[in-house]
Design an enzyme around this catalytic site. Structure first.
Site, PDB file in Angstrom:
ATOM      1  N   LYS A 269       0.845  -1.189   0.000  1.00 15.32           N
ATOM      2  CA  LYS A 269       0.000   0.000   0.000  1.00 15.32           C
ATOM      3  C   LYS A 269       0.886   1.247   0.000  1.00 15.32           C
ATOM      4  O   LYS A 269       1.849   1.335   0.764  1.00 15.32           O
ATOM      5  CB  LYS A 269      -0.906  -0.026   1.236  1.00 15.32           C
ATOM      6  CG  LYS A 269      -1.985   1.028   1.269  1.00 15.32           C
ATOM      7  CD  LYS A 269      -2.886   0.783   2.469  1.00 15.32           C
ATOM      8  CE  LYS A 269      -3.996   1.809   2.546  1.00 15.32           C
ATOM      9  NZ  LYS A 269      -4.894   1.561   3.687  1.00 15.32           N
ATOM     10  N   GLU A 354     -19.156  -4.904  10.819  1.00 19.29           N
ATOM     11  CA  GLU A 354     -20.018  -4.103  11.683  1.00 19.29           C
ATOM     12  C   GLU A 354     -21.057  -4.956  12.417  1.00 19.29           C
ATOM     13  O   GLU A 354     -21.391  -4.671  13.567  1.00 19.29           O
ATOM     14  CB  GLU A 354     -20.716  -3.023  10.856  1.00 19.29           C
ATOM     15  CG  GLU A 354     -19.796  -1.923  10.349  1.00 19.29           C
ATOM     16  CD  GLU A 354     -19.043  -2.305   9.080  1.00 19.29           C
ATOM     17  OE1 GLU A 354     -18.139  -1.547   8.686  1.00 19.29           O
ATOM     18  OE2 GLU A 354     -19.357  -3.370   8.490  1.00 19.29           O
ATOM     19  N   ARG A 382     -25.507  -1.626   8.142  1.00 19.50           N
ATOM     20  CA  ARG A 382     -25.198  -3.057   8.075  1.00 19.50           C
ATOM     21  C   ARG A 382     -25.502  -3.764   9.387  1.00 19.50           C
ATOM     22  O   ARG A 382     -25.750  -4.960   9.409  1.00 19.50           O
ATOM     23  CB  ARG A 382     -23.713  -3.250   7.738  1.00 19.50           C
ATOM     24  CG  ARG A 382     -23.340  -2.743   6.371  1.00 19.50           C
ATOM     25  CD  ARG A 382     -21.867  -2.939   6.099  1.00 19.50           C
ATOM     26  NE  ARG A 382     -21.678  -3.156   4.676  1.00 19.50           N
ATOM     27  CZ  ARG A 382     -20.678  -3.845   4.143  1.00 19.50           C
ATOM     28  NH1 ARG A 382     -19.779  -4.396   4.931  1.00 19.50           N
ATOM     29  NH2 ARG A 382     -20.581  -4.001   2.859  1.00 19.50           N
TER      30      ARG A 382
END
Length: 632
Positions: A269, A354, A382
């Site tokens: 990344k 979540e 969610r």
């Protein structure tokens, strides 16, 4: 900036490039990304990590004939450039400009508007099923970050795909991170796969037998390597995701495989940009406008609502040993990192999950802790079932903190946290607070932590913290922000829209319309004091940055009706529609949620009701349209 000036690229242009041209194109793409994203803000680190991987995908596969679905979509910037949208980056994430995520309206190469994590595998599962129903055995490709695999939905899809026999290719973009390092058992398993490959390479170098012949890349043949193969996938890898040739070879080798495949690519990344590579927090995952040379903000950052919450939670945690924090892979973005640093044993990052975060918090509360679950408001959707039945049904003392509530701005429709109030209002026993400034945030968080008989929630926006507004007095839990001797209108402001309501009241006072402005503080369920206050007013106007339907205004209107009061209630808020990206302040104004818009709505309502205008006999009707615009 060669990619902008020299290339107006489509996927077909890549296939004629030799190795040296590919290397130079990769450099150009990185340079373009750094300059463009630093200028507008956006997701920088994830896209620097997928330059070569995306180039290889478009050299091997014929998009859009072969669907390529990115999870999450914030890693699709290179895909956008390579499908003819480089010039659009001048207006990346701006109103009317290029979306920061795949967008079906932009290009046939974008199959889904995929900005909520862990969904791509379910999409490609459905795509492959749908094609197969028509006799079409075409390949479908998902590019999935290892962070996205911490979400349960991804594993539900893998369970189905692995047993299907269908042609689904899963590109596992393994950079060891979502925002922060990937947590749980998955990264340990992926590390073992990498270690096994290195072991094979060492044995090959020493002349021993491995799953690949000596001198041959070990990823060229599938090998029985644990979890993915046990689920029914052929596993290839790991492969260096920054080597276009290596990725291309393995993709070619797997493209004709008649069944589900996982190709494990190792990437970094922020690759190729030192400020991102050395950023310890999240490798410059998402940035505002920054100086490209240094990666530092172009102007000093202001104190945000998230900052205020972070400080308040840290102070609360120092006083209360029962306070624990729960994150869904966003310790930094939700302000929990300082708490995690100070109290590591009392902070739990569950990954991009979540639903699990909410029910795990329920278990923590059952064991005597007081969990604070901090997630983005858009992702709270969610966990609604878990908030309703796992927390609400048990009346557990769990505090939910919804960051990025209301209009968020440049991330667009999938990230506006505008659904939460309508959703939370359906949970029996859940008390919802909306602080108007830092002082009320601190106060309401403390009150939430002291509430032991059921769940609580706090919501605040993605914005600089509002200027302090001191109440004139408090009636029960309702703050009176502005009094009037004989008020005609009661303005009920929700959270940080208090400043806009006060501004509207000043404008209306100039027209001879007296307003009382109140802040309920705890906005749901409706405080009976608000109903009592409504009596005697000609008009009650609620102002909220959530849905007009089902929100605070809707519920207050119902409460007033049940009380038998003959009072007109007008709910100002957001329409039930997907709102595009744009500047938060501009979008709020566009929906009449600034001072001028609120004043216009009030004057419009009065002008539209002659009986009401008659009761305000001191106001000439010709003056009722001076506030900006028509009532919305």
């Amino acid at each position: 900036m060669g990619v902008m000036e020299t290339y107006d690229l489509g996927p077909e242009d890549l296939r004629g490039l030799d190795a040296d041209q590919l290397r130079r194109l990769a450099e150009d793409l990185r340079g373009f990304l750094i300059e463009a994203v630093c200028r507008t803000g956006g997701h920088l680190g994830p896209n620097l990590g997928v330059v070569e991987l995306t180039m290889a995908l478009h050299r091997v596969f014929d998009s859009p004939e072969t669907p390529i679905v990115f999870d999450t979509g914030h890693q699709a910037y290179v895909h956008k450039i390579l499908t003819g949208r480089a010039r659009g980056f001048a207006r990346l994430r701006k109103a009317g400009g290029l979306s920061g995520y795949p967008n079906r309206a932009e290009s046939p190469h974008d199959f889904v508007e995929n900005s909520h994590a862990s969904t791509a595998l379910s999409y490609v599962d459905g795509l492959s099923k749908g094609y197969e129903l028509t006799g079409d055995r075409r390949l479908v490709v998902a590019v999935v970050g290892d962070g996205a695999l911490t979400g349960g939905l991804a594993w539900e899809a893998l369970n189905n795909i692995g047993a299907s026999g269908r042609r689904v290719l899963v590109i596992l973009n393994d950079n060891g991170r979502s925002y922060s390092p990937t947590i749980g058992g998955l990264p340990r398993h992926l590390s073992r796969l990498v270690d096994r490959a290195r072991y094979d390479d060492l044995i090959a170098m020493l002349g021993g037998a491995t799953s690949a012949a000596p001198g041959e890349e070990s990823h060229r043949q599938p090998a029985p390597r644990g979890l993915f193969t046990d689920l029914g996938f052929a596993y290839f890898g790991p492969v260096d995701g920054h080597d276009v040739g290596a990725v291309e070879r393995v993709l070619q080798a797997t493209s004709e495989h008649d069944g589900p495949v996982v190709v494990h690519c190792l990437t970094r990344k922020g690759n190729g940009y030192r400020p991102a590579e050395t950023d310890p927090a999240d490798r410059m995952h998402s940035v505002g406008v920054v100086e490209s040379a240094s990666g530092l903000p172009a102007k000093p950052p202001s104190t945000t609502w998230t900052d205020a919450f972070s400080h308040a939670l840290l102070e609360l945690g120092s006083r209360r040993q029962d306070i624990v924090a729960v994150s869904a892979a966003m310790l930094g973005p939700t302000g929990l990192q300082p708490f995690a640093d100070e109290f590591p044993a009392r902070c739990f990052d569950v990954g991009i999950a979540e639903q699990h975060a909410m029910t795990s918090a329920a278990g923590l509360a059952m064991a005597g802790a007081h969990p604070v679950v901090a997630i983005y408001a858009t992702f709270a959707n969610r966990a609604f079932d878990q908030a309703l039945f796992d927390v609400g049904l048990h009346r557990l003392p769990v505090t939910m903190v919804f960051d990025r509530a209301g209009i968020t701005g440049p991330d667009g429709p999938s990230h506006h946290g505008m659904w939460d109030l309508a959703m939370l209002g359906m949970v029996p026993g859940l008390d919802v607070a909306a602080p108007r400034d830092a002082a009320t945030l601190i106060e309401e968080l403390d009150e939430a932590a002291g509430h032991a008989s059921g769940p609580t929630a706090l919501r605040f926006p993605k914005a600089a913290i509002a200027e302090p507004i001191v109440a004139e007095r408090r009636v029960d839990r309702v703050d009176v922000l502005r009094s009037a001797d004989s008020p005609d209108v009661l303005l009920v402001s929700v959270g940080p829209l208090a400043a806009a309501a006060l501004s509207a009241a000043e404008t209306l006072a100039g027209l001879g319309i007296d307003c009382r402005v109140v802040d309920p503080r705890w906005v749901l369920p409706i405080n009976p004091v608000l109903v009592d206050m409504a009596a005697g007013h000609s008009l009650v106007v609620t102002v909220e940055d959530g849905l007009r339907s089902g929100g605070v205004g809707s519920q207050l209107a119902q409460a007033i009706s049940r009380a038998g009061l003959d009072v007109t209630v007008m709910a100002l808020g957001l329409p039930t529609e997907f709102i595009p990206q744009g500047d938060r302040t501009a979008l709020l104004a566009a929906f009449g949620l600034d001072g001028d818009g609120i004043a216009a709505a009030v004057t419009g309502a009065i002008a539209a009701r002659p009986s009401m205008a008659g009761s305000l006999g001191q106001v000439p009707v010709s003056r009722l349209s001076v506030a900006r615009g028509a009532a919305r």
